[in-house]
Design a protein around this motif. Sequence first.
Motif, PDB file in Angstrom:
ATOM      1  N   ASN A 183     -30.434  13.767 103.122  1.00 14.76           N
ATOM      2  CA  ASN A 183     -31.475  14.460 102.385  1.00 14.76           C
ATOM      3  C   ASN A 183     -30.925  15.483 101.389  1.00 14.76           C
ATOM      4  O   ASN A 183     -31.690  16.219 100.777  1.00 14.76           O
ATOM      5  CB  ASN A 183     -32.421  15.182 103.354  1.00 14.76           C
ATOM      6  N   SER A 184     -29.621  15.514 101.257  1.00  9.93           N
ATOM      7  CA  SER A 184     -29.002  16.530 100.420  1.00  9.93           C
ATOM      8  C   SER A 184     -29.248  16.270  98.930  1.00  9.93           C
ATOM      9  O   SER A 184     -28.961  15.180  98.414  1.00  9.93           O
ATOM     10  CB  SER A 184     -27.494  16.583 100.680  1.00  9.93           C
ATOM     11  N   ILE A 185     -29.783  17.285  98.264  1.00 15.59           N
ATOM     12  CA  ILE A 185     -29.965  17.196  96.811  1.00 15.59           C
ATOM     13  C   ILE A 185     -28.614  17.242  96.116  1.00 15.59           C
ATOM     14  O   ILE A 185     -28.404  16.585  95.093  1.00 15.59           O
ATOM     15  CB  ILE A 185     -30.872  18.340  96.313  1.00 15.59           C
ATOM     16  N   THR A 186     -27.697  17.991  96.690  1.00 15.89           N
ATOM     17  CA  THR A 186     -26.352  18.094  96.119  1.00 15.89           C
ATOM     18  C   THR A 186     -25.677  16.733  96.063  1.00 15.89           C
ATOM     19  O   THR A 186     -25.077  16.348  95.055  1.00 15.89           O
ATOM     20  CB  THR A 186     -25.493  19.072  96.934  1.00 15.89           C
ATOM     21  N   VAL A 187     -25.771  15.992  97.174  1.00 15.85           N
ATOM     22  CA  VAL A 187     -25.159  14.665  97.216  1.00 15.85           C
ATOM     23  C   VAL A 187     -25.829  13.730  96.214  1.00 15.85           C
ATOM     24  O   VAL A 187     -25.165  12.952  95.515  1.00 15.85           O
ATOM     25  CB  VAL A 187     -25.245  14.081  98.639  1.00 15.85           C
ATOM     26  N   LEU A 188     -27.157  13.813  96.107  1.00 12.62           N
ATOM     27  CA  LEU A 188     -27.900  12.953  95.186  1.00 12.62           C
ATOM     28  C   LEU A 188     -27.486  13.215  93.735  1.00 12.62           C
ATOM     29  O   LEU A 188     -27.200  12.271  92.973  1.00 12.62           O
ATOM     30  CB  LEU A 188     -29.396  13.180  95.356  1.00 12.62           C
ATOM     31  N   VAL A 189     -27.446  14.499  93.359  1.00 11.19           N
ATOM     32  CA  VAL A 189     -27.063  14.846  91.989  1.00 11.19           C
ATOM     33  C   VAL A 189     -25.627  14.429  91.705  1.00 11.19           C
ATOM     34  O   VAL A 189     -25.298  13.922  90.623  1.00 11.19           O
ATOM     35  CB  VAL A 189     -27.256  16.357  91.742  1.00 11.19           C
ATOM     36  N   SER A 190     -24.741  14.606  92.698  1.00 10.83           N
ATOM     37  CA  SER A 190     -23.333  14.213  92.530  1.00 10.83           C
ATOM     38  C   SER A 190     -23.200  12.714  92.334  1.00 10.83           C
ATOM     39  O   SER A 190     -22.406  12.250  91.502  1.00 10.83           O
ATOM     40  CB  SER A 190     -22.508  14.667  93.733  1.00 10.83           C
ATOM     41  N   LYS A 191     -23.978  11.936  93.078  1.00 10.76           N
ATOM     42  CA  LYS A 191     -23.927  10.482  92.944  1.00 10.76           C
ATOM     43  C   LYS A 191     -24.395  10.031  91.562  1.00 10.76           C
ATOM     44  O   LYS A 191     -23.904   9.037  91.015  1.00 10.76           O
ATOM     45  CB  LYS A 191     -24.799   9.816  94.014  1.00 10.76           C
ATOM     46  N   ILE A 192     -25.355  10.788  90.991  1.00 11.60           N
ATOM     47  CA  ILE A 192     -25.909  10.401  89.692  1.00 11.60           C
ATOM     48  C   ILE A 192     -24.992  10.810  88.542  1.00 11.60           C
ATOM     49  O   ILE A 192     -24.763  10.029  87.611  1.00 11.60           O
ATOM     50  CB  ILE A 192     -27.303  11.035  89.498  1.00 11.60           C
ATOM     51  N   CYS A 231     -28.334  23.220  93.480  1.00 13.68           N
ATOM     52  CA  CYS A 231     -28.571  22.244  94.544  1.00 13.68           C
ATOM     53  C   CYS A 231     -27.946  22.700  95.864  1.00 13.68           C
ATOM     54  O   CYS A 231     -28.536  22.526  96.944  1.00 13.68           O
ATOM     55  CB  CYS A 231     -28.009  20.882  94.153  1.00 13.68           C
ATOM     56  N   ILE A 232     -26.749  23.257  95.782  1.00 13.59           N
ATOM     57  CA  ILE A 232     -26.091  23.769  97.004  1.00 13.59           C
ATOM     58  C   ILE A 232     -26.922  24.883  97.626  1.00 13.59           C
ATOM     59  O   ILE A 232     -27.092  24.945  98.853  1.00 13.59           O
ATOM     60  CB  ILE A 232     -24.673  24.269  96.663  1.00 13.59           C
ATOM     61  N   LEU A 233     -27.470  25.758  96.797  1.00 12.15           N
ATOM     62  CA  LEU A 233     -28.321  26.838  97.305  1.00 12.15           C
ATOM     63  C   LEU A 233     -29.565  26.287  97.981  1.00 12.15           C
ATOM     64  O   LEU A 233     -29.964  26.740  99.069  1.00 12.15           O
ATOM     65  CB  LEU A 233     -28.706  27.770  96.155  1.00 12.15           C
ATOM     66  N   ILE A 234     -30.195  25.281  97.371  1.00 17.32           N
ATOM     67  CA  ILE A 234     -31.409  24.687  97.961  1.00 17.32           C
ATOM     68  C   ILE A 234     -31.082  24.020  99.289  1.00 17.32           C
ATOM     69  O   ILE A 234     -31.817  24.179 100.280  1.00 17.32           O
ATOM     70  CB  ILE A 234     -32.031  23.677  96.967  1.00 17.32           C
TER      71      ILE A 234
END
Length: 353
Positions: A153-162, A131-134
């Motif tokens: 819009n960060s995928i990293t933040v979304l995955v971390s929240k989940i 996710c960080i790479l994306i």
Amino acid sequence: MSKTAEPQLYYSHEAYRSDRIPLQAGSEKRSVLHKFTGTRLPWGYTQDVVPDNIMEDPKPENLRFWERWENEKAEMKANGKYVPRPFEDVELHCRYDHERFRFAQLPFRSQFWLSLRTFCKWGLIILLPLCILIDWLFEMDSAGFNIRELLNNSITVLVSKILLPPWLVSSVIVNYFPRVWFRPPGGPLWELNRVTGQVTIFNSADVKTQGQTHDIVAPFHEFDAYIVTSPDRQGLPTNGLQLAHRYSAATINLSALITPDNTTQKPCALWDFLQNFMDIQRPLPEIPLYEPYRSQDPTTSEYDEKNNRPTRYWIDMDNHTFKTKVKDMLGKIDSIDTFDRPNLMAKAVQYID
């Protein structure tokens, strides 16, 4: 042999021997579904293999830890200073010794917290770097840096929240609040007994008695092993091992013992391991699990004495050497020859399918 009973007195006359398989009735016809999903494995001509997860539990360092603990415990008891640990006397119903391979499983509530912690932990380990790479590639393509837009819009933040909150909660509960998550098994599920040669399925439901449960006990040589193929969550085929009683509908699903795999090698290795454990012609499988019990099994004790096996072969092994042993075992599993063997049981049983 002075430390143990004579083999002919110790083992039951019904104990399994690969050179003395009795003649039996012909097999019953399998259902169409069982034929389609299950591949019967041959009996006999086994190799000295064991699935890696069984070989590594416990590791030599764990054996050393528990040896130190038992010595300290005995010393504290002698001094009147011993305080029992929480749940120390709880019956877990598992027995993995020289006589019994008895399996029990924690109830759903306990499995839930352990599975949640493991799933979230490995989800974070695997997904966060990706996710960080994306996010980094996305930011490189953008016209200008905008921290608010990136966070929204960060995928990293979304995955971390989940994944992060349930991982933290489950880790705290498992590590510090055992009374919240831990519940002992209600009883064992099944047992293979080396001494008696019997297989027991505990509290099995019986259609003929309108759902009432009772223990099913039958000789080991009446159970055939099947590779059972089923789809995983992505629809890809996975292979597990099942023991099925040849003359009834009783089965033992071994997927909880080893995780179903996309190859057939590990289920085949498990089948060899179970046969080797039950065969009183052979010593106990050479893994750390059985080191404390080898002197108590007559066949194994005699074998170790003839071959001058060190009594502390595994417990004194360093970590590097043990990792090499595990690597060698994985090589044996990859090259296992199960499907090229003749079926030893075919001499005693007429299979109709």
